[in-house]
Design an enzyme around this catalytic site. Structure first.
Site, PDB file in Angstrom:
ATOM      1  N   GLN A  23       0.834  -1.205   0.000  1.00 48.04           N
ATOM      2  CA  GLN A  23       0.000   0.000   0.000  1.00 48.04           C
ATOM      3  C   GLN A  23       0.870   1.257   0.000  1.00 48.04           C
ATOM      4  O   GLN A  23       0.360   2.354  -0.192  1.00 48.04           O
ATOM      5  CB  GLN A  23      -0.940   0.001   1.208  1.00 48.04           C
ATOM      6  CG  GLN A  23      -2.044  -1.051   1.113  1.00 48.04           C
ATOM      7  CD  GLN A  23      -3.023  -1.037   2.273  1.00 48.04           C
ATOM      8  OE1 GLN A  23      -3.267  -2.079   2.874  1.00 48.04           O
ATOM      9  NE2 GLN A  23      -3.599   0.107   2.597  1.00 48.04           N
TER      10      GLN A  23
ATOM     11  N   GLU B 169     -13.176   5.210   4.307  1.00 45.01           N
ATOM     12  CA  GLU B 169     -13.169   4.555   5.612  1.00 45.01           C
ATOM     13  C   GLU B 169     -14.326   4.950   6.505  1.00 45.01           C
ATOM     14  O   GLU B 169     -14.615   4.289   7.492  1.00 45.01           O
ATOM     15  CB  GLU B 169     -11.812   4.822   6.254  1.00 45.01           C
ATOM     16  CG  GLU B 169     -10.733   4.209   5.351  1.00 45.01           C
ATOM     17  CD  GLU B 169      -9.320   4.628   5.668  1.00 45.01           C
ATOM     18  OE1 GLU B 169      -9.162   5.694   6.277  1.00 45.01           O
ATOM     19  OE2 GLU B 169      -8.405   3.888   5.318  1.00 45.01           O
TER      20      GLU B 169
ATOM     21  N   ARG C 172      -9.247  -0.416   7.389  1.00 44.21           N
ATOM     22  CA  ARG C 172     -10.209   0.472   6.754  1.00 44.21           C
ATOM     23  C   ARG C 172     -10.573   1.652   7.653  1.00 44.21           C
ATOM     24  O   ARG C 172     -11.738   1.947   7.893  1.00 44.21           O
ATOM     25  CB  ARG C 172     -11.469  -0.273   6.354  1.00 44.21           C
ATOM     26  CG  ARG C 172     -12.195   0.489   5.255  1.00 44.21           C
ATOM     27  CD  ARG C 172     -13.287  -0.279   4.598  1.00 44.21           C
ATOM     28  NE  ARG C 172     -13.816   0.516   3.504  1.00 44.21           N
ATOM     29  CZ  ARG C 172     -14.263   0.012   2.381  1.00 44.21           C
ATOM     30  NH1 ARG C 172     -14.261  -1.277   2.168  1.00 44.21           N
ATOM     31  NH2 ARG C 172     -14.731   0.782   1.442  1.00 44.21           N
ATOM     32  N   CYS C 173      -9.549   2.295   8.200  1.00 44.14           N
ATOM     33  CA  CYS C 173      -9.803   3.501   8.971  1.00 44.14           C
ATOM     34  C   CYS C 173      -8.494   4.247   9.074  1.00 44.14           C
ATOM     35  O   CYS C 173      -7.443   3.707   8.819  1.00 44.14           O
ATOM     36  CB  CYS C 173     -10.305   3.182  10.371  1.00 44.14           C
ATOM     37  SG  CYS C 173      -9.071   2.488  11.461  1.00 44.14           S
TER      38      CYS C 173
END
Lengths: 284, 806, 163
Positions: free
Chosen positions: B237, B760, B384-385
């Protein structure tokens, strides 16, 4: 996840398959749909030298309905079972149950024979076959014999089948009356937290015959004669249902797993059975 | 020549497919044909496969490793152990959190699934056989899986650390303690709470879970010994950070390393970190001179790489009798596992957890976080945050509910009277953040109206009565959430990863015929950057999005960037894209003015062209300008039309939203059914509504999974109980409800296009919405707090403990 | 272990490979035949990323040995449409944003293809049940369901127009 190496056999008839089993003893296993066995092999929890693929054996396929007698070849897939209109007419509980097994892809490959033969307490068909009073046909070097589904299961993954035998066919008499297969699971593809197969025949507003079996609540499927007995002569009211549940609870022995502790499973088993009884009664 | 019958401004704008357009995704053409290129699709001549022998134990001494039998397996070429990596100083590696972690077991193992040896073979089948043949002798040690016990225990997990020495984030108070991190005024907070009219206190646990993208982690490392270049493909990522880390670890100069993130099959934070598999594949390639592939299997993925959450949050919140909040105190016991490998900006060992005052105007607050070592896998990633923002949102949204119970008040109303008002922005929070913009009351009222909140409460009250009369066994829960996120890390003055400031970048080249390529330091894992960044640019430079190629993920061609996680792509790289576009436009203006023979100031921008002020028939389109830039000598202007921007954001962005979940709960089986889910998101300027909506659906489904069943569970001896997708809950289409999405639009004042990021939000806001629905269903029966995940048996137990089973 | 000759028809083309009996069909497709559309996601037959069609059935090719597939007809995502003539489902997934990271997409579309063969006019519920063997982590399924329903409608309209 890669399985250990093995030799592959694809015999064309049952006798040839049995010969492979004889030649290699417990080194060999038969492969039906493979959706229980292959994951175990990939995890290397099952290592075997010889795999006997039954897919080419024509005599293991097909569903026949003659009068009230239903006969299902062991290599019939769940999908074929679901799609069979005649079967759905005479024994709709099979379709109702099979639709609750695994997911579409697995049902295309997974077979009824594999489901009943491998002795996994999580499988749905063993309990269902016990409920139906089905008979399994086993063919081995010594010939053919028949075993009642209710006598077949000894412990988890331990059955009455000898290493050199193959389960070829399942036979039962089409039930009359109401039916229900009720299953609680966490998601599609999961085994049951608790599942109940119930058949009820009634006359004049009273139960004349009943059969009850539970799944994944013991190391074997549980056919509870006492639970069924509790319904006979009743109209499946709350009292009768409570008595049936009490009888069933005496017969099951769930263990704790990720689905929950024993106390929860026993409670849910009662709820699921009550719902199955109600639905079967409403259809009786 | 300018055409006389030119299209209208609206037609020209529509042709660009710029901001606000639900442009279809350019990525989909290849994905729908099976022509994506994921790391496991990378195949090189002579490529070898490596995989790990992993520890079956959670805590054990490694007495010996015998590789003889493995080396005899046909096709096995090498077995690496810590002893082989030690001369290269690669048997340990630094973590993102200032700790270090073992690459391969060095004397002991500290969690189940830990990497012990790396088998390199001609193919993955031989590697698997080699793994089965490695003999490891272990001596089991006592296992600590509970962080509270770990802080009391005599058992020393990290024997490599001097217990008396400070860690990366200050003093350690116990040999299993990592850090204490604090923010806010504790004394003032305690004073406010101790003197308050109403106080609610609760332990809120956000369980350990895992991002579990459908594609696991993997890499292909290829050392070309002829020209000294190392190329590494992988599920990264943050490819540039991986290049820098690889250079620092290996000693290979950074220009000789090329890191490529090909298509990534979902990330969700799982693919931010650097894992032993990457290091071992690189070493194995250097040793063998051949490309080496490592692809993690699903069990390894769940057991070893990148857990998320595992926060025990003890909260106290106080208010006046009327419900005005006066203070918030939070102490977190954070289970970091065996190594502190949390992926947070360096100065924030608990991430941005101190956003935990949420959407509310809370005058005074304090947060203290104790990080603890246990015998569990390292990780602590932002699933996912933004960093620890889901934990913070869950904490405050549970505390609000508990306070509402304490006050005997409606939880929607309690929120409303405590929201930060629109006129208070920019708002300074008690824990040090400056919220950029918001209009919480408008969003909240819109949400309540959309679901018919008052009628739902009436129905719920009737249901409770019906339940008490024995007419139903189902309860109705109304789960409310108003969340405020903090994303877009972040300003270089306080945000860095391994010393690299968290700016991001965009480089644009306009081609002579008026099309363009833009390269960014980020990398899409499904967010659709190739589609949406082209839209930003289209609106900035007047070239149709369809004529702009977006490229990411190749460190040889892309400008340096910190990557994609924490919803930072749009806030940071999106801003860089707009800023680079503006540089292009500034130069284009000079060229246009020259071509039109007027002063620079006498032309103005109009969608896709510069026009002479007051003479709209005299203009030069971007296509004409681009051509001129390469084909005409313009005095005082260099040829070409290119720009690069490295954007250091002045602040974070603060997306927010209002979510409402209506849930039916079967008291007898613990099953649930979601009847309605309404999600209103405000992510500032909306770039592509279709993509935003898709992000919301997906994030909500991950939230559903986390709240209702998904966890990484351990037994008392540290075995992972949820190692396959049979037990690790990922919902199918069957368990997933239909969502209703909605929005308000409050642009960020400091972002060039006002965008805030959205990917997110649905996870951050969704988890408390689902969880609050479960809690709310039982509120009438006295439930204050229960722990996630709310799977069947836990809901059943809640009902059971409340006496609802008779 | 000795290798076997395995004959397959893949996307209409006859193929022959040498493989160990234990080789999984997904590896045969991906490694030997370079058909990389089907993916490996979970390896325990839960996620469906490896879904292909085998003799008219949707199967999870990570849980089928290549030896079992000997003689079979296999269709993968690569066999559904061509770049110049995409399958209706491929177009519908793009049109309705039925994908994000794309990793589940080949299996999902391949499964949807079989589903619509067997049930050309499904309800939303039937679609959800019919794709419940395929996991997606990105989309929350809502737009996948929408894509499949839209494709079904289009395929039915095309069929009607042809009749």
């Amino acid at each position: 996840m890669i399985p250990a190496a093995f030799e592959y056999h694809r015999p064309a008839d049952v006798q040839a398959a049995i010969r492979v089993l004889q030649d290699h003893g417990d080194e060999a296993r038969v492969l039906a749909g493979g959706h229980s066995l292959i994951p175990m092999m990939k995890l290397r929890m099952a290592e075997l030298g010889h795999l006997v693929d039954l897919q080419d054996i024509a005599e293991l396929k097909g569903i026949s309905v003659e009068g009230a007698t239903v006969s299902i070849g062991a290599m019939t897939t769940q999908q074929e079972l679901i799609a069979h209109e005649e079967l759905a007419r005479v024994a709709p509980i099979l379709r109702e149950a099979a639709l609750q097994i695994a997911d579409p892809q697995v049902r295309y490959m997974g077979t009824v024979g594999g489901n009943v033969a491998n002795g996994d307490p999580g499988n749905d068909m063993p309990g269902l076959m016990q409920c139906l009073g089905a008979t399994y046909t086993l063919v081995g070097p010594g010939g053919t014999r028949e075993v009642a589904a209710r006598d077949f299961y000894e412990a988890a993954y331990m059955t009455d089948r000898e290493d050199e035998e193959i389960l070829t066919r399942i036979t039962f008499t089409a039930p009359t009356g109401g039916y229900a297969y009720e299953k609680q699971k966490r998601k599609i593809g999961d085994y049951a937290t608790a599942a109940a197969a119930v058949l009820i025949a009634a006359e004049g507003g009273k139960v004349t015959r009943a059969s009850i079996a539970m799944t994944n609540l013991s190391d074997v499927p549980v056919h509870s004669g006492a639970a069924a007995e509790a319904l006979i002569g009743t109209n499946c009211d709350e009292e009768a249902t409570t008595a049936a549940i009490a009888a069933m609870l005496d017969d099951i022995e769930p263990t704790e797993d990720n689905r929950g502790p024993v106390e929860f499973k026993r409670h849910v088993a009662g709820v699921i059975l009550a719902r199955a009884i109600q639905r079967a009664w409403s259809r009786a | 020549m300018n055409e006389m019958t030119s299209p209208t401004r609206e037609e020209r704008a529509a042709k660009l497919k710029g901001l606000g357009c639900s442009r279809k995704r350019v990525e989909d053409v290849r994905f729908t044909q099976g022509k994506g290129n994921y790391v496991d699709d990378v195949k090189l001549p002579g490529m070898l496969h490596g995989d790990f022998v992993r520890s079956p134990y959670a805590h054990a001494r490694v007495k010996s490793i015998n590789t003889e039998a493995a080396m005899a397996v046909p096709g096995v070429l090498a077995v690496l152990t810590a002893k082989d990596l030690e001369p290269l100083s690669l048997h340990w590696m630094p973590t993102l959190a200032g700790d270090k972690q073992m690459v391969l077991a060095d004397g002991k193992v500290l969690f189940q699934g830990q990497e012990v040896a790396f088998v390199v073979a001609e193919n993955r089948y031989a590697a698997a056989d080699g793994i089965a043949a490695v003999e490891v002798e272990y001596e089991e040690l006592p296992v600590l899986t509970n962080p509270f016990e770990a802080l009391q225990s005599d058992v020393v997990l990290r024997e490599d650390l001097d217990p008396a020495a400070a860690g990366a984030h200050g003093p350690r108070k116990h040999h299993n303690h990592i850090f204490l991190w604090e923010e806010g005024d504790e004394e003032a907070t305690n004073q406010a709470i101790d003197s308050a009219e109403v106080v609610a206190e609760e332990m809120v646990y956000y369980h350990r879970t895992h991002p579990c993208p459908l594609e696991t982690c993997g890499t292909v490392a290829s050392m070309d010994k002829v020209n000294g270049k190392l190329t590494v493909w992988g599920t990264f990522q943050a490819p540039h950070v991986v290049r820098t880390v690889a250079s620092l670890l290996s000693g290979i100069e950074e220009h000789n390393i090329r890191v490529i993130s090909p298509d990534i099959g979902g990330g969700f934070g799982n693919k931010v970190g650097v894992y032993p598999g990457y290091v071992c594949a690189i070493v194995a390639s250097i040793v063998t001179g051949k490309p080496v592939k490592w692809i993690e299997n699903r069990m390894d993925n769940l057991m070893a790489t990148a857990f998320a959450r595992d926060y025990w949050m003890k909260g106290r919140i106080s208010a006046t009798r009327e419900g005005k909040i006066t203070g918030l105190h939070c102490h977190v016991t954070a289970d970091h596992g065996a190594f502190d490998a949390c992926a947070d900006p360096t100065k924030f060992p608990a991430g941005f957890f101190h956003i935990c005052t949420g959407s509310y105007d809370i005058p005074v607050a304090y947060v203290g976080v104790d990080g603890v070592y246990t015998n569990k896998a390292p990780g602590g990633v932002a699933y996912r945050c933004s960093f620890r923002v889901t934990e913070a949102a869950y904490f405050i949204e549970r505390m609000i509910e508990v306070l509402a119970i304490e006050l005997g008040m409606d939880a929607a109303e309690l929120r409303r009277i405590n929201f930060i008002r629109k006129d208070q922005f920019p708002y300074q929070s008690a824990l040090g953040w400056e919220y950029d913009s918001g209009d919480y009351h408008t969003a909240w009222d819109k949400a309540l109206k959309a679901v018919g909140y008052d009628d739902l409460r009436k129905e719920q009250a009737e249901r409770v009565e019906a339940f008490k009369r024995g007419e139903t066994r189902k309860l109705l829960g109304i789960g409310l959430t108003h969340f405020t996120e903090i994303v877009g890390a972040g300003p270089v003055k306080n945000c860095d990863i391994l010393g690299m400031g968290m700016f991001d970048s965009c480089e644009i080249r306009i081609h002579p015929t008026g099309s363009a390529i833009a390269r960014l330091g980020t990398i899409s894992q499904g967010q659709g950057h190739a589609t949406t960044f082209a839209q930003i640019l289209a609106s900035e430079i007047g070239i149709p999005a369809d004529s702009i190629t977006i490229e990411e993920g190749d460190t040889d061609t892309a400008p340096y960037g910190l990557g994609t996680y924490g919803s930072r792509s749009t806030p940071v790289a999106g801003a860089a894209t707009a800023m680079a576009g503006r540089k292009i436009r500034a130069k284009a203006q000079m060229i246009a003015a020259y071509l039109l023979e007027v002063h620079d100031d006498d032309v103005e921008w109009d969608v896709d062209r510069f026009v002479v002020k007051g003479a709209p028939e005299r203009f030069k389109t971007m296509a004409e300008i681009a051509y001129a830039a390469y084909n005409q000598a313009i005095p005082g202007v260099e040829p070409g039309l290119e720009a690069v921007s490295y954007y250091d954001p002045p602040n974070m962005t603060y997306p927010f939203g209002a979510y409402i979940c209506v849930m039916e709960i079967d008291v007898d089986t613990g099953e649930h059914q979601i009847r309605q889910f309404y999600a209103l998101d405000d992510c500032g300027t909306r770039i592509n509504p279709m993509v935003i909506e898709g992000q919301v659906h997906g994030g909500l489904t991950e939230a559903l999974a986390i709240a209702m069943g998904q966890e990484i569970a351990y037994d008392e001896i540290g075995n992972v109980k949820t190692g396959t997708l049979m037990d690790f809950f990922l919902p199918t289409a069957w368990e997933t409800p239909h969502y209703t999405t909605d929005h308000t639009e409050t642009p960020s004042p400091h972002h060039p296009i006002g965008a805030k990021g959205v990917g997110e939000s649905p996870n951050v806001g969704g988890v408390p919405a689902f969880s609050n629905a479960v809690h709310d269903a039982f509120r009438a029966f006295g439930l204050r707090q229960s722990h996630m995940p709310h799977d069947h048996w836990r809901i059943w137990k809640t009902a059971h403990d409340l006496g609802l089973h008779g | 272990m000795t290798k076997m000759h395995i004959k397959l028809t893949v996307n209409g083309e006859p193929k022959e490979v040498l493989a160990e009996p234990r080789e999984l069909l997904i590896h045969t497709l991906r490694e030997q035949l370079n058909i990389t559309g089907p993916h490996i996601g979970c390896e325990t037959s839960h996620c469906g990323a490896c879904t292909v069609e085998m003799n008219g059935k949707s199967v999870k090719s990570c849980t089928v040995f290549a030896a079992q597939a000997n003689g079979a007809e296999i269709t993968t995502i690569e066999g559904l449409g061509t770049p110049d003539a995409l399958h209706v489902l491929q177009r519908a997934f793009r049109e309705h944003h039925g994908l994000q990271c794309g990793f589940c997409t080949p299996g999902m579309i391949t499964r949807a293809h079989r589903l619509l063969q067997e049930n050309p006019n499904p309800t939303e519920e039937e679609v959800r049940f019919g794709i419940s063997g395929n996991l997606c982590r990105c989309t929350g399924y809502q737009n996948i369901v929408k894509s499949i329903l839209a494709a079904a409608a289009e395929m039915n309209a095309m069929k009607e127009a042809a009749e």
